[in-house]
Design a protein around this motif. Structure first.
Motif, PDB file in Angstrom:
ATOM      1  N   THR A  15       0.829  -1.200   0.000  1.00 38.76           N
ATOM      2  CA  THR A  15       0.000   0.000   0.000  1.00 38.76           C
ATOM      3  C   THR A  15       0.865   1.253   0.000  1.00 38.76           C
ATOM      4  O   THR A  15       1.868   1.326   0.699  1.00 38.76           O
ATOM      5  CB  THR A  15      -0.944   0.039   1.223  1.00 38.76           C
ATOM      6  OG1 THR A  15      -0.165   0.066   2.414  1.00 38.76           O
ATOM      7  CG2 THR A  15      -1.866  -1.162   1.247  1.00 38.76           C
ATOM      8  N   THR A  65      -7.805  -2.158   1.518  1.00 38.58           N
ATOM      9  CA  THR A  65      -7.749  -2.793   0.200  1.00 38.58           C
ATOM     10  C   THR A  65      -9.082  -3.359  -0.283  1.00 38.58           C
ATOM     11  O   THR A  65      -9.167  -3.824  -1.401  1.00 38.58           O
ATOM     12  CB  THR A  65      -6.736  -3.947   0.192  1.00 38.58           C
ATOM     13  OG1 THR A  65      -7.251  -5.028   0.978  1.00 38.58           O
ATOM     14  CG2 THR A  65      -5.383  -3.502   0.710  1.00 38.58           C
ATOM     15  N   ASN A  66     -10.088  -3.382   0.556  1.00 39.29           N
ATOM     16  CA  ASN A  66     -11.394  -3.964   0.267  1.00 39.29           C
ATOM     17  C   ASN A  66     -11.351  -5.484   0.125  1.00 39.29           C
ATOM     18  O   ASN A  66     -12.298  -6.088  -0.349  1.00 39.29           O
ATOM     19  CB  ASN A  66     -12.029  -3.336  -0.982  1.00 39.29           C
ATOM     20  CG  ASN A  66     -13.512  -3.596  -1.049  1.00 39.29           C
ATOM     21  OD1 ASN A  66     -14.227  -3.487  -0.056  1.00 39.29           O
ATOM     22  ND2 ASN A  66     -13.993  -3.970  -2.219  1.00 39.29           N
ATOM     23  N   THR A 107     -11.602  -7.858  -5.109  1.00 38.52           N
ATOM     24  CA  THR A 107     -10.807  -7.034  -6.018  1.00 38.52           C
ATOM     25  C   THR A 107     -10.115  -5.969  -5.189  1.00 38.52           C
ATOM     26  O   THR A 107     -10.786  -5.155  -4.546  1.00 38.52           O
ATOM     27  CB  THR A 107     -11.710  -6.366  -7.073  1.00 38.52           C
ATOM     28  OG1 THR A 107     -12.398  -7.402  -7.788  1.00 38.52           O
ATOM     29  CG2 THR A 107     -10.906  -5.516  -8.027  1.00 38.52           C
ATOM     30  N   PRO A 108      -8.774  -5.972  -5.176  1.00 39.46           N
ATOM     31  CA  PRO A 108      -8.072  -4.960  -4.375  1.00 39.46           C
ATOM     32  C   PRO A 108      -8.334  -3.547  -4.909  1.00 39.46           C
ATOM     33  O   PRO A 108      -8.167  -3.287  -6.093  1.00 39.46           O
ATOM     34  CB  PRO A 108      -6.592  -5.323  -4.535  1.00 39.46           C
ATOM     35  CG  PRO A 108      -6.559  -6.675  -5.151  1.00 39.46           C
ATOM     36  CD  PRO A 108      -7.857  -6.876  -5.858  1.00 39.46           C
ATOM     37  N   ILE A 109      -8.769  -2.699  -4.009  1.00 38.97           N
ATOM     38  CA  ILE A 109      -9.046  -1.296  -4.329  1.00 38.97           C
ATOM     39  C   ILE A 109      -8.413  -0.454  -3.222  1.00 38.97           C
ATOM     40  O   ILE A 109      -8.634  -0.727  -2.050  1.00 38.97           O
ATOM     41  CB  ILE A 109     -10.569  -1.018  -4.349  1.00 38.97           C
ATOM     42  CG1 ILE A 109     -11.271  -1.886  -5.391  1.00 38.97           C
ATOM     43  CG2 ILE A 109     -10.851   0.453  -4.600  1.00 38.97           C
ATOM     44  CD1 ILE A 109     -12.782  -1.876  -5.260  1.00 38.97           C
ATOM     45  N   PRO A 110      -7.629   0.575  -3.573  1.00 37.70           N
ATOM     46  CA  PRO A 110      -7.070   1.422  -2.512  1.00 37.70           C
ATOM     47  C   PRO A 110      -8.177   2.204  -1.812  1.00 37.70           C
ATOM     48  O   PRO A 110      -8.974   2.874  -2.461  1.00 37.70           O
ATOM     49  CB  PRO A 110      -6.099   2.343  -3.241  1.00 37.70           C
ATOM     50  CG  PRO A 110      -6.510   2.312  -4.682  1.00 37.70           C
ATOM     51  CD  PRO A 110      -7.222   1.011  -4.908  1.00 37.70           C
ATOM     52  N   MET A 111      -8.238   2.051  -0.508  1.00 34.61           N
ATOM     53  CA  MET A 111      -9.278   2.722   0.295  1.00 34.61           C
ATOM     54  C   MET A 111      -8.638   3.288   1.556  1.00 34.61           C
ATOM     55  O   MET A 111      -7.492   2.979   1.866  1.00 34.61           O
ATOM     56  CB  MET A 111     -10.375   1.712   0.668  1.00 34.61           C
ATOM     57  CG  MET A 111     -11.105   1.131  -0.530  1.00 34.61           C
ATOM     58  SD  MET A 111     -12.266  -0.200  -0.162  1.00 34.61           S
ATOM     59  CE  MET A 111     -13.108   0.349   1.278  1.00 34.61           C
ATOM     60  N   ALA A 137      -2.762   4.122  -3.172  1.00 24.45           N
ATOM     61  CA  ALA A 137      -2.511   3.274  -4.338  1.00 24.45           C
ATOM     62  C   ALA A 137      -2.047   1.914  -3.831  1.00 24.45           C
ATOM     63  O   ALA A 137      -1.568   1.800  -2.695  1.00 24.45           O
ATOM     64  CB  ALA A 137      -1.452   3.891  -5.243  1.00 24.45           C
TER      65      ALA A 137
END
Length: 145
Positions: free
Chosen positions: A23, A55-56, A85-89, A94
């Motif tokens: 991350t 990362t969800n 699905t990895p998503i920056p949160m 990123a």
């Protein structure tokens, strides 16, 4: 700084197709997912929570790997098997993967992240069959954690 006063950090190792998930905090530092445990929260619970928040990804299994003390934190390092699905949160701006991270971003890996990933390589070499079996069982049956 005295070890007693260092924050307790839950640190996650999540292997994906392109390497270990990383991350970017946006503070000129790239780290393994994770964070401080809240008061009364175990670091295992913190690892699962932080992975989801940053990362969800939903953890299906988590095992303790080792302790690591960095200059600023006392880490409990966990190996997590997760889906989604990895998503920056949250505070992750990123996401990168250890095998495909651009050179300019790799230069921003924290010293603790580098050391923990190196120590994980040793653990993985010794226990690859256990990690593979855990992954196969969890992902085949999508076991909830």
């Amino acid at each position: 700084m005295n070890m007693h006063f260092k924050p307790r950090r839950a640190t996650c190792i999540v292997e994906c197709d392109h390497g270990i998930l990383l991350t970017d905090t946006g503070h000129d530092m790239i780290l393994l997912p994770g964070g401080q445990a809240n008061r009364g929260e175990s670091r295992l619970a913190a690892a699962i929570r932080e992975l989801k928040e940053e990362t969800n990804l939903q953890a299906h299994a988590a095992i303790f790997l080792f302790d690591y003390e960095s200059r600023s934190n006392r880490h409990k390092v966990f190996y997590l098997i997760a889906t989604g699905t990895p998503i920056p949160m949250d505070d992750a701006k990123a996401l990168y993967y250890s095998d495909t991270i651009p050179a300019d971003k790799a230069a921003k890996l924290s010293p603790a992240t580098k050391a923990i990933m190196e120590q994980f390589k040793t653990v993985k070499a010794e226990h690859q069959h256990h990690l593979d079996a855990l992954r196969e069982i969890c992902l085949r049956d999508r076991l909830p954690l």
